[in-house]
Design an enzyme around this catalytic site. Structure first.
Site, PDB file in Angstrom:
ATOM      1  N   HIS A 116      36.313  84.397  83.762  1.00  0.00           N
ATOM      2  CA  HIS A 116      37.516  83.584  83.962  1.00  0.00           C
ATOM      3  C   HIS A 116      37.340  82.206  83.319  1.00  0.00           C
ATOM      4  O   HIS A 116      36.282  81.595  83.447  1.00  0.00           O
ATOM      5  CB  HIS A 116      37.740  83.315  85.446  1.00  0.00           C
ATOM      6  CG  HIS A 116      38.383  84.431  86.203  1.00  0.00           C
ATOM      7  ND1 HIS A 116      37.730  85.581  86.527  1.00  0.00           N
ATOM      8  CD2 HIS A 116      39.638  84.546  86.708  1.00  0.00           C
ATOM      9  CE1 HIS A 116      38.549  86.361  87.212  1.00  0.00           C
ATOM     10  NE2 HIS A 116      39.710  85.765  87.341  1.00  0.00           N
ATOM     11  N   GLN A 260      40.697  56.457  76.229  1.00  0.00           N
ATOM     12  CA  GLN A 260      39.975  57.661  75.798  1.00  0.00           C
ATOM     13  C   GLN A 260      38.614  57.314  75.199  1.00  0.00           C
ATOM     14  O   GLN A 260      37.602  57.916  75.546  1.00  0.00           O
ATOM     15  CB  GLN A 260      40.777  58.434  74.752  1.00  0.00           C
ATOM     16  CG  GLN A 260      41.902  59.275  75.312  1.00  0.00           C
ATOM     17  CD  GLN A 260      42.595  60.063  74.213  1.00  0.00           C
ATOM     18  OE1 GLN A 260      42.035  60.998  73.657  1.00  0.00           O
ATOM     19  NE2 GLN A 260      43.814  59.681  73.893  1.00  0.00           N
TER      20      GLN A 260
HETATM   21 MN    MN Z   1      33.259  83.120  86.075  1.00  0.00          MN
HETATM   22 MN    MN Z   2      40.601  62.710  73.555  1.00  0.00          MN
END
Ligand code: MN
Ligand code: MN
Length: 270
Positions: A116, A260
């Protein structure tokens, strides 16, 4: 370009909004509130960066590799509940009709887990939301030592943060190529990566991110020989900038470049 992609995304959400309930259209934009990592679009003419928007998570799918380029989701305490793992791995019926659909047997006897990206454990508030994480477009082939070791430990750590009063914005995916499964239809990435933004639970999330907001980023090898189940996930930490250089994606692009460049350059040490 990223800004343009987001505007296009918002427009698509606007177009489909009459088709979904009010709650759903809120969660559509929720998962990408911090920005879209690449200029993915929901048209079959862009088969290697095909945007798939689900209420539970958003992803960019690559028809050639048979796996997502990236998966993005938000988690706060409202997503967590008592629902048990659905385990109903299945092809994603929302892929374009003419495209091959990676299915529940595609990874069989490959030695790789159906890993996942948005974890089952992050969507446990309703049966429908948990079940949604078991579509194969949310999976990549993960080495068992990666998936069941430090990768799983980091997933658990993230949910602990949520239980401690945080909310998170997460992106993850695979990178590189070390082989194929399902007769070449699915590529096995050389490594896995994840970038996480951690803030206190609250509202107006974009406005509360600062230069010193905590981010956690990791790059982990995706071969059993290179990673052990009991390795500490912390030993794989890198800066968000390192993952951006590796992948070519821009994470958290809705925040100012000043913010950022500050929180993306440091390596988490908590
Ligand atoms: Mn997993
Ligand atoms: Mn970024």
């Amino acid at each position: 370009m990223t800004n343009f992609a987001y505007r296009l995304f918002s427009f698509i959400v606007f177009l489909v909004s009459p088709l979904v309930s009010q709650t759903d259209s809120v969660s559509l934009s929720e998962n990408l509130a911090m920005g879209i990592p690449s200029a993915a679009v929901s048209t079959t003419t862009v088969p290697r960066n095909y945007l798939m928007v689900k209420p539970q998570f958003v992803l960019s799918y690559d028809r050639i590799t048979g796996i997502p380029n990236w998966v993005a989701w938000h988690i706060d305490s409202t997503w967590l509940g008592e629902i048990k793992r659905s385990n109903n791995f299945r092809a994603d019926s929302t892929l374009p009709e003419q495209w091959y659909r990676v299915h529940q047997e595609s990874y069989r006897r490959s030695g790789y887990d159906r890993g996942h990206m948005c974890p089952s454990g992050d969507r446990t508030n309703t049966q429908n939301n948990n079940s949604a994480t078991f579509v194969m477009t949310n999976m990549i082939p993960q080495a068992p030592n990666n998936n069941q070791g430090p990768w799983a430990a980091l997933e658990i750590y993230c949910r602990e943060l949520v239980l401690q009063g945080k909310e998170l914005y997460i992106y993850c995916g695979g990178n590189g190529l070390q082989g194929f499964l399902d007769s070449g239809r699915v590529q096995i990435p050389e490594r896995t990566w994840k970038t996480i933004l951690v803030i206190d639970a609250g509202t107006n999330d974009l406005l509360r991110v600062t230069s010193s907001t905590r981010t956690i980023a990791v790059i982990m090898p995706n071969r059993n020989e290179l990673i052990k189940k009991n390795n500490d996930w912390r030993s794989f930490r890198v800066s968000v900038d390192s993952v951006e250089s590796l992948t070519g994606y821009d994470f958290f692009s809705h925040l100012s470049t000043t913010i950022q460049s500050s929180f993306e350059s440091s390596v988490d040490a908590q």
